[in-house]
Structure formats: C-alpha cells, structure tokens
Design a protein around this motif. Structure first.
Motif, mmCIF file in Angstrom:
data_model
loop_
_atom_site.group_PDB
_atom_site.id
_atom_site.type_symbol
_atom_site.label_atom_id
_atom_site.label_comp_id
_atom_site.label_asym_id
_atom_site.label_seq_id
_atom_site.Cartn_x
_atom_site.Cartn_y
_atom_site.Cartn_z
ATOM 1 N N HIS A 120 0.643 -1.374 -0.099
ATOM 2 C CA HIS A 120 -0.189 0.139 0.194
ATOM 3 C C HIS A 120 1.060 1.156 -0.147
ATOM 4 N N TRP A 121 0.276 2.423 -0.572
ATOM 5 C CA TRP A 121 1.592 3.301 -0.474
ATOM 6 C C TRP A 121 1.059 4.100 0.508
ATOM 7 N N GLU A 122 2.017 4.729 1.176
ATOM 8 C CA GLU A 122 1.514 5.753 1.899
ATOM 9 C C GLU A 122 1.774 7.099 1.799
ATOM 10 N N CYS A 123 0.898 8.337 1.873
ATOM 11 C CA CYS A 123 1.132 9.520 1.276
ATOM 12 C C CYS A 123 1.063 10.540 1.551
ATOM 13 N N CYS A 124 2.190 11.304 1.344
ATOM 14 C CA CYS A 124 1.501 12.713 2.529
ATOM 15 C C CYS A 124 0.674 13.676 1.931
ATOM 16 N N PRO A 125 0.975 15.001 2.522
ATOM 17 C CA PRO A 125 -0.143 15.778 2.375
ATOM 18 C C PRO A 125 0.478 16.399 0.677
ATOM 19 N N ILE A 126 -1.236 16.781 0.049
ATOM 20 C CA ILE A 126 -0.541 17.653 -1.088
ATOM 21 C C ILE A 126 -0.091 18.591 -1.118
ATOM 22 N N SER A 127 0.586 19.435 -2.095
ATOM 23 C CA SER A 127 1.207 20.610 -1.750
ATOM 24 C C SER A 127 1.191 21.272 -3.084
ATOM 25 N N SER A 128 1.031 23.140 -3.306
ATOM 26 C CA SER A 128 0.817 23.031 -4.342
ATOM 27 C C SER A 128 1.494 24.790 -4.768
ATOM 28 N N VAL A 129 2.057 24.812 -5.622
ATOM 29 C CA VAL A 129 2.885 26.149 -5.865
ATOM 30 C C VAL A 129 2.637 26.679 -7.242
ATOM 31 N N GLU A 290 -13.604 8.770 -0.794
ATOM 32 C CA GLU A 290 -12.900 7.676 -0.116
ATOM 33 C C GLU A 290 -11.044 7.610 -0.761
ATOM 34 N N ARG A 291 -11.545 8.354 -2.216
ATOM 35 C CA ARG A 291 -9.777 8.109 -2.494
ATOM 36 C C ARG A 291 -9.426 8.960 -1.613
ATOM 37 N N THR A 292 -9.675 10.067 -1.494
ATOM 38 C CA THR A 292 -8.417 10.678 0.160
ATOM 39 C C THR A 292 -8.279 9.466 0.941
ATOM 40 N N LEU A 293 -9.367 9.173 1.642
ATOM 41 C CA LEU A 293 -9.098 8.936 3.194
ATOM 42 C C LEU A 293 -8.239 7.375 2.431
ATOM 43 N N LEU A 294 -8.391 6.711 1.713
ATOM 44 C CA LEU A 294 -7.454 5.862 1.229
ATOM 45 C C LEU A 294 -6.027 6.198 1.057
ATOM 46 N N GLU A 295 -5.931 7.413 0.813
ATOM 47 C CA GLU A 295 -4.385 8.246 -0.066
ATOM 48 C C GLU A 295 -3.863 8.574 1.648
ATOM 49 N N SER A 296 -4.748 8.938 2.727
ATOM 50 C CA SER A 296 -4.338 9.406 3.752
ATOM 51 C C SER A 296 -4.018 7.855 4.753
ATOM 52 N N LEU A 297 -4.339 6.715 4.286
ATOM 53 C CA LEU A 297 -4.255 5.026 5.652
ATOM 54 C C LEU A 297 -2.696 5.161 6.443
ATOM 55 N N THR A 298 -2.960 5.254 7.354
ATOM 56 C CA THR A 298 -2.286 5.025 8.747
ATOM 57 C C THR A 298 -2.500 4.169 9.529
ATOM 58 N N ALA A 320 -10.382 -1.930 1.477
ATOM 59 C CA ALA A 320 -9.365 -1.070 1.141
ATOM 60 C C ALA A 320 -7.971 -1.342 2.615
ATOM 61 N N ALA A 321 -9.210 -0.370 3.896
ATOM 62 C CA ALA A 321 -8.874 -0.116 5.502
ATOM 63 C C ALA A 321 -8.296 -1.579 5.813
ATOM 64 N N LEU A 322 -9.932 -3.198 5.520
ATOM 65 C CA LEU A 322 -8.907 -4.593 5.905
ATOM 66 C C LEU A 322 -8.044 -5.245 5.254
ATOM 67 N N HIS A 323 -7.579 -4.644 3.575
ATOM 68 C CA HIS A 323 -6.485 -4.994 3.324
ATOM 69 C C HIS A 323 -5.395 -4.451 3.922
ATOM 70 N N TYR A 324 -5.199 -3.185 3.892
ATOM 71 C CA TYR A 324 -3.823 -2.617 4.671
ATOM 72 C C TYR A 324 -4.176 -2.870 6.208
ATOM 73 N N CYS A 325 -4.778 -3.245 6.907
ATOM 74 C CA CYS A 325 -4.045 -3.848 8.280
ATOM 75 C C CYS A 325 -3.491 -5.724 8.109
ATOM 76 N N GLU A 326 -4.359 -6.387 6.981
ATOM 77 C CA GLU A 326 -2.853 -7.783 6.918
ATOM 78 C C GLU A 326 -1.790 -7.527 6.846
ATOM 79 N N ASN A 327 -1.128 -8.291 7.710
ATOM 80 C CA ASN A 327 0.228 -8.568 7.974
ATOM 81 C C ASN A 327 1.372 -7.569 8.383
ATOM 82 N N SER A 328 0.376 -6.402 9.072
ATOM 83 C CA SER A 328 0.686 -5.126 9.124
ATOM 84 C C SER A 328 1.643 -5.761 10.769
ATOM 85 N N GLU A 329 2.532 -5.705 11.868
ATOM 86 C CA GLU A 329 2.480 -6.136 12.975
ATOM 87 C C GLU A 329 2.287 -4.621 13.870
ATOM 88 N N GLU A 330 2.831 -3.535 13.070
ATOM 89 C CA GLU A 330 2.762 -2.143 14.215
ATOM 90 C C GLU A 330 0.772 -2.418 14.375
#
Length: 379
Positions: A120-129, A290-298, A320-330
């Motif tokens: 899964h991709w862990e994403c930073c907040p969006i920046s704009s310039v 959904e897309r925004t929350l998915l990209e912000s999953l930690t 997607a959230a359940l899949h994110y939980c798989e194999n995560s020791e943290e």
C-alpha cells in the motif's frame, strides 16, 4: 570454366525505425494527473555511500507543453556535521520547460512511499505552488518533504519505491473552465440566488446562499429538504435549507462540491463529508472522499477509517482498510496492547467489525481489556 554467380550480402534490416514519444491531448489539461514511481535499488547501500541521490529525468507532456522533472534525495546534517540518513529530504525539481505559450501555472504534487509489508502507498499531504512556465532548462527546486523510511518500506529486493503524483494547472485554463465559472457563480452575491442555507456559523462568517435549481439537480435528497421561506429584507429568497447541525466550513465545502465537483482541502474535510455524501446521495463526492481517505491510511488512523467506512456502507473503502491491516505487525501490536482508543471503541460498539479486522491479520482474540542507486521509472 563457368564462374559462380555473385551473391549479394545484404546487411540485416532493423525491424524498428526511429523513436516514439508520448504526448497527451485532452480538453482540460488540469484533469491529468501524472504518476511516476522511482525505485531506489539496494536502498541502504545506495544512501550510505552517496551524499546525494537523483532520479532519472522524466517528461510530462500535455497539449503542446512539455515539462521536465526529477526527484532528488538530500540529507539533514546532525550537530556534528555528519549526514542523517533517516528521515530523508525528498525534493521535486523542475529541470526544464518547452512551451509555445508562456504564463503562470499552479503545480500540485504529492509524494508517497511504498509499504512493502501490506502493499500500500503511504502518501504525504498534497502541496501546491505557482510557477512561471517558460522555455528554459534551468534547474528550479519546487518543494520538498521530510520522509521517514522504516523496515516496512524495504521490499524483498532491499529496494525502496517513492511515488510522485503531479498535476499542472495552467492559469488561463482554470479561469475559463466550467468548474471555475460555477465557482464564481457560487461566490457571486447575485439576485438570482433564491435559497439560504442555515448552518452553525461563527461571528464573521457570511450566510451561504445558493440556487435551488442547482441543489435539486445535483441531489434529489437535498431538494426534498428545501422549505418555503420568506424574508422581507431579502424578497428573492424563496427557500431555506436547514443544515444547522453542521458547521459553516463543512457546509461550504459540500455546496462547493455541488457547484464545481471539487473540494478545497479534501484531506481535512473528507472524513466529515463522506457521511453527508452517502446521506444525500452524491456518489461523486463519495468516491472523492473514499479516494482521499484511502491515500491517507496509516497504522494510527486505519481503525477510525474502517469504522467510518462500515458506518457509511462504503464497501471499497472498507475492503481497502481491511487489506491494509493484513500482515502489519504495527497494527497488530496496537490492537493487542490497546495502544489506540479507536480499536477499543470498535470492539465495544462494533464487535463483528473488530473480529473481522483481527482475522485479517491472523488473530481473532483481543487483549484490549488490559491497561492501556537511482533506479528506473514506471508509470
């Protein structure tokens, strides 16, 4: 004596001739999001022996304008002057531009790092310039993020993958787009607005006024909530929409989406807009949230997002959230030692969901009662 016939020895003909380049043509360039993935091979060895790491240059070309970019990794220095290899400083650089028309453009970008343990991709907040784009091949640093690399980000080949999402919005294009025209219609205090929207307002926040026909067209559910309204001071106001349970900023973003299909600062409002989108049957807004929350999953927020997805019956986000939980020791550790309140709340208010989450990382029991070198590119 007869001679042998001469044979013509022809060089083999190459089947491929020339090169092929890619350029995107679209009605509105701002709708295009470029996605690039930089794989840094043998990550620890690469950063240990280098003082700087640069990606290969890549091109983003759309509607006759080509921009050239790269990503660079730099290092903080400690008090003793030695480089610190974690966290990294990940920089976005504009290395050149080729365009027929010069002008300003807004550049939105977002970095992410691949979590190899849960895929899964862990994403930073969006920046704009805002940049002045003109024909040039001068290097320009656009922005940077501090990025921590943990064991979960190292894949089986000992590589690290960094993602960049890049969006280039030319100013003239924004000014004349339908979305911007609708945004101006919303912000303009015109006499043809016939609906006042009641919400929880702080001192200094202006009343929100809108067009009833737009509300009815976009959401039949909201349309049924319109009530007849009379005000001698505002004779053109014929309807009232009661959303007084919600604060002004949230209601304004809801109305902004109804007019423009966009939300400002979606990562701030997504968790509150999602229930409103399902309640008032705005599927486009649901997908955006959904897309925004998915990209912000930690690991620290996945329990809250899982509860929200289940509450709003958003199956894609829930899966997607359940899949994110798989194999995560943290996450597993957070659940078993009662590290986060959200998991304790989930066990109490939604035990079936809690059990499903536990099963996703290989355990159905709970102890919550206890105290508490540059690589290659891919698209």
């Amino acid at each position: 004596m007869p001679t042998k016939p001469k044979t013509n020895h022809k060089e083999p003909v190459e089947p491929d001739v020339g090169t092929v380049s890619e350029e995107i043509e679209v009605p509105v360039a701002s709708e295009v999001v470029f996605r690039k993935i930089w794989r840094i091979k043998r990550f620890h060895k690469t950063i240990a022996k280098r003082d700087l790491v640069d990606s290969p240059e890549f091109r983003c070309s759309v509607n006759g304008m080509s921009t050239f970019w790269n990503i660079s990794v730099r290092f903080w220095k400690g008090p003793n002057g030695k480089k610190i290899t974690n966290p990294l400083v990940v920089c976005l650089n504009l290395t050149g531009c080729e365009t027929e028309e010069t002008g300003q453009a807004r550049v939105r970008f977002q970095f992410g790092v691949w979590d190899a343990s849960i895929k899964h991709w862990e994403c930073c907040p969006i920046s704009s310039v805002v940049l002045n784009l003109q024909n040039s091949h001068d290097l320009l640093s656009v922005g940077y993020k501090s990025l921590g690399i943990l064991d979960r980000h190292i894949d089986s080949s000992k590589d690290v993958s960094i993602m960049l999402k890049l969006q280039i919005i030319q100013s003239d294009e924004e000014v004349h787009s339908l979305s911007q025209d609708m945004a101006r219609l919303l912000l303009k205090d015109s006499a043809d607005k016939d609906t006042v929207i009641e919400c929880a307002r702080k001192e200094g926040e202006s009343p929100i006024k809108a067009h009833s026909w737009i509300i009815k067209t976009r959401s039949t559910k909201l349309g049924t909530k319109l009530q007849k309204y009379e005000d001698e001071k505002c004779p053109n106001m014929k309807y009232k929409l009661d959303l007084s349970d919600f604060h002004h900023g949230l209601v304004l973003e809801l109305v902004r989406y109804i007019y423009t299909d966009k939300v400002d600062n979606a990562d701030t409002h997504a968790h509150k807009l999602l229930p409103l989108s399902t309640r008032y049957q705005l599927p486009g807004l649901t997908a955006l949230c959904e897309r925004t929350l998915l990209e912000s999953l930690t690991p620290s927020n996945v329990a809250n997002i899982l509860l929200l997805a289940d509450q709003c019956r958003c199956d894609n986000l829930r899966k997607a959230a359940l899949h994110y939980c798989e194999n995560s020791e943290e996450i597993k550790e957070s659940v078993h030692i009662g590290k986060t309140l959200a998991w304790r709340v989930m066990e109490m208010v939604n035990p079936d969901l809690f059990l499903e989450a536990c099963e996703s990382f290989g355990s159905s029991s709970s102890n919550l009662d206890s105290p508490g070198t540059p690589g290659s590119w891919s698209d």
